[in-house]
Design an enzyme around this catalytic site. Sequence first.
Site, PDB file in Angstrom:
ATOM      1  N   GLN A   1      31.072  28.089  46.331  1.00 30.51           N
ATOM      2  CA  GLN A   1      30.889  28.189  47.533  1.00 30.51           C
ATOM      3  C   GLN A   1      31.532  29.706  47.439  1.00 30.51           C
ATOM      4  OE1 GLN A   1      32.379  23.900  48.005  1.00 30.51           O
ATOM      5  NE2 GLN A   1      31.559  24.668  49.912  1.00 30.51           N
TER       6      GLN A   1
ATOM      7  N   ASP B   1      35.147  35.205  46.775  1.00 30.73           N
ATOM      8  CA  ASP B   1      36.359  35.965  46.362  1.00 30.73           C
ATOM      9  C   ASP B   1      36.164  36.739  44.952  1.00 30.73           C
ATOM     10  OD1 ASP B   1      36.879  33.541  45.092  1.00 30.73           O
ATOM     11  OD2 ASP B   1      37.839  32.947  46.376  1.00 30.73           O
TER      12      ASP B   1
ATOM     13  N   HIS C   1      27.241  31.073  47.955  1.00 30.28           N
ATOM     14  CA  HIS C   1      27.466  31.530  49.310  1.00 30.28           C
ATOM     15  C   HIS C   1      27.000  33.084  49.150  1.00 30.28           C
ATOM     16  CE1 HIS C   1      29.292  27.369  50.806  1.00 30.28           C
ATOM     17  NE2 HIS C   1      27.950  27.501  50.444  1.00 30.28           N
TER      18      HIS C   1
ATOM     19  N   CYS D   1      21.946  45.154  53.254  1.00 31.64           N
ATOM     20  CA  CYS D   1      21.269  44.654  54.610  1.00 31.64           C
ATOM     21  C   CYS D   1      20.453  43.273  54.935  1.00 31.64           C
ATOM     22  CB  CYS D   1      20.049  45.937  54.663  1.00 31.64           C
ATOM     23  SG  CYS D   1      18.752  46.559  55.789  1.00 31.64           S
TER      24      CYS D   1
ATOM     25  N   CYS E   1      16.421  45.373  54.876  1.00 30.17           N
ATOM     26  CA  CYS E   1      15.423  45.691  53.447  1.00 30.17           C
ATOM     27  C   CYS E   1      16.509  45.164  52.234  1.00 30.17           C
ATOM     28  CB  CYS E   1      15.835  46.746  53.692  1.00 30.17           C
ATOM     29  SG  CYS E   1      17.269  48.197  52.563  1.00 30.17           S
TER      30      CYS E   1
ATOM     31  N   SER F   1      35.842  20.513  50.291  1.00 27.88           N
ATOM     32  CA  SER F   1      35.748  19.282  51.213  1.00 27.88           C
ATOM     33  C   SER F   1      34.759  18.810  51.084  1.00 27.88           C
ATOM     34  CB  SER F   1      35.762  20.461  52.787  1.00 27.88           C
ATOM     35  OG  SER F   1      34.904  20.652  52.872  1.00 27.88           O
TER      36      SER F   1
HETATM   37  P1  NAD Z   1      35.611  23.798  51.821  1.00 23.76           P
HETATM   38  O1  NAD Z   1      34.250  22.723  51.305  1.00 23.76           O
HETATM   39  O2  NAD Z   1      35.975  25.238  50.194  1.00 23.76           O
HETATM   40  O3  NAD Z   1      37.101  23.613  51.510  1.00 23.76           O
HETATM   41  C1  NAD Z   1      37.907  23.496  50.945  1.00 23.76           C
HETATM   42  C2  NAD Z   1      38.982  22.512  50.953  1.00 23.76           C
HETATM   43  O4  NAD Z   1      40.022  22.931  50.003  1.00 23.76           O
HETATM   44  C3  NAD Z   1      39.809  21.847  51.372  1.00 23.76           C
HETATM   45  O5  NAD Z   1      39.378  20.550  51.415  1.00 23.76           O
HETATM   46  C4  NAD Z   1      41.445  21.634  51.416  1.00 23.76           C
HETATM   47  O6  NAD Z   1      41.760  20.385  51.877  1.00 23.76           O
HETATM   48  C5  NAD Z   1      41.030  22.357  49.756  1.00 23.76           C
HETATM   49  N1  NAD Z   1      42.279  22.641  49.694  1.00 23.76           N
HETATM   50  C6  NAD Z   1      43.034  23.455  49.559  1.00 23.76           C
HETATM   51  N2  NAD Z   1      44.151  24.493  48.819  1.00 23.76           N
HETATM   52  C7  NAD Z   1      43.676  23.689  48.083  1.00 23.76           C
HETATM   53  C8  NAD Z   1      44.925  23.379  47.081  1.00 23.76           C
HETATM   54  N3  NAD Z   1      45.585  24.548  46.312  1.00 23.76           N
HETATM   55  N4  NAD Z   1      44.309  22.676  46.125  1.00 23.76           N
HETATM   56  C9  NAD Z   1      43.051  21.660  46.097  1.00 23.76           C
HETATM   57  N5  NAD Z   1      42.395  21.464  46.925  1.00 23.76           N
HETATM   58  C10 NAD Z   1      42.909  22.353  48.453  1.00 23.76           C
HETATM   59  O7  NAD Z   1      35.494  24.488  52.699  1.00 23.76           O
HETATM   60  P2  NAD Z   1      35.889  25.917  53.418  1.00 23.76           P
HETATM   61  O8  NAD Z   1      37.160  25.863  53.315  1.00 23.76           O
HETATM   62  O9  NAD Z   1      35.836  24.902  55.528  1.00 23.76           O
HETATM   63  O10 NAD Z   1      35.059  26.705  53.677  1.00 23.76           O
HETATM   64  C11 NAD Z   1      33.613  26.853  54.640  1.00 23.76           C
HETATM   65  C12 NAD Z   1      32.546  27.865  53.573  1.00 23.76           C
HETATM   66  O11 NAD Z   1      33.306  29.403  53.992  1.00 23.76           O
HETATM   67  C13 NAD Z   1      33.265  27.785  51.200  1.00 23.76           C
HETATM   68  O12 NAD Z   1      32.451  26.706  51.525  1.00 23.76           O
HETATM   69  C14 NAD Z   1      33.300  29.374  51.514  1.00 23.76           C
HETATM   70  O13 NAD Z   1      31.912  29.833  51.101  1.00 23.76           O
HETATM   71  C15 NAD Z   1      33.990  29.686  52.136  1.00 23.76           C
HETATM   72  N6  NAD Z   1      35.049  30.323  52.122  1.00 23.76           N
HETATM   73  C16 NAD Z   1      35.331  31.196  51.544  1.00 23.76           C
HETATM   74  C17 NAD Z   1      36.992  31.524  50.593  1.00 23.76           C
HETATM   75  C18 NAD Z   1      36.931  32.206  48.879  1.00 23.76           C
HETATM   76  O14 NAD Z   1      36.046  32.852  49.002  1.00 23.76           O
HETATM   77  N7  NAD Z   1      37.997  32.159  48.699  1.00 23.76           N
HETATM   78  C19 NAD Z   1      37.450  30.870  51.399  1.00 23.76           C
HETATM   79  C20 NAD Z   1      37.213  30.849  53.104  1.00 23.76           C
HETATM   80  C21 NAD Z   1      35.768  30.275  52.782  1.00 23.76           C
END
Ligand code: NAD
Length: 252
Positions: free
Chosen positions: A104, A107, A124, A132, A135, A199
């Site tokens: 998901q 990064d 994601h 863009c 396009c 999550s």
């Molecule tokens: P998520 O479903 O990815 O949830 C993150 C989960 O990770 C939480 O339940 C939390 O308890 C757990 N967590 C945090 N640190 C941890 C660790 N060290 N070890 C194990 N578990 C850990 O959802 P989100 O954070 O609400 O993000 C929503 C969306 O936003 C993601 O699906 C993603 O697309 C995007 N997002 C991406 C990044 C990234 O690329 N690094 C960062 C933030 C959000």
Amino acid sequence: MLNLQEQLHDAAEFMQGAKQIVTLTGAGISTESGIPDFRSPGSTWRTNPPVSYQAFINDAESRRKYWETRKSLYGQVSTARPNAAHQALATLQNRGVLLGVITQNFDGLHQDAGILPEHVVELHGTSRLAACTRCGARSSMTTLQQRIDSGEIDPQCERCGGFLKAATILFGQRVPEEELTQAREMIDVCDLLLVVGSSLKVTPAATLPRLALTRNVPLIIVNMEATSLDSRADVVIHEKAGLVLPSLVAMV
Ligand code: NAD
């Protein structure tokens, strides 16, 4: 209640015979690399809700807010390095037992850890490229970020005039069919699903473990907090991914 060693032992037993492991990763796998997740207590999203795709397209003020939020996120993502959890998954790949990583995350840290790009499905999108909204043309995110940093307020595509943003999915945007199909195909043939740092609240990613469960594939969940599928998983470990994954991989 099992202690961590017992949980690791149980998880290692499930992984022992597996040859087509698929992992589903969420923002939690990258928090130990310094990129905050969005849902944990204290994260910015709780006070500062994300801009939706509809708002981004229709409202200049939402686009301004999007770029303001991205400034700090871009800094965090561009300097982040893979952590022990990303590296442990790369070790599984190098042993020939990892079919792929469905993530998901946007990064790019799985690829930086050495997972082959063709083994990573980015549900994601990626924040390493710009896209863009009209396009679809992709371009350098570094260049776009430089335009923002030098004061441009509402950057538009040089070809068609559409609004530019990172090549990631905003709320209200669908996960591209190609990525979703690729992810489902991996789930259809995997012999173990390892969920790390998700999550399991964001769809369609959250539907994938249920698909695996219909085939009775062993499910291991490593996440700091409880998820809605904990009761159906074979092993659940509520601990940091950077602590659990290297130990687990070393035991297999
Ligand atoms: P998520 O479903 O990815 O949830 C993150 C989960 O990770 C939480 O339940 C939390 O308890 C757990 N967590 C945090 N640190 C941890 C660790 N060290 N070890 C194990 N578990 C850990 O959802 P989100 O954070 O609400 O993000 C929503 C969306 O936003 C993601 O699906 C993603 O697309 C995007 N997002 C991406 C990044 C990234 O690329 N690094 C960062 C933030 C959000």
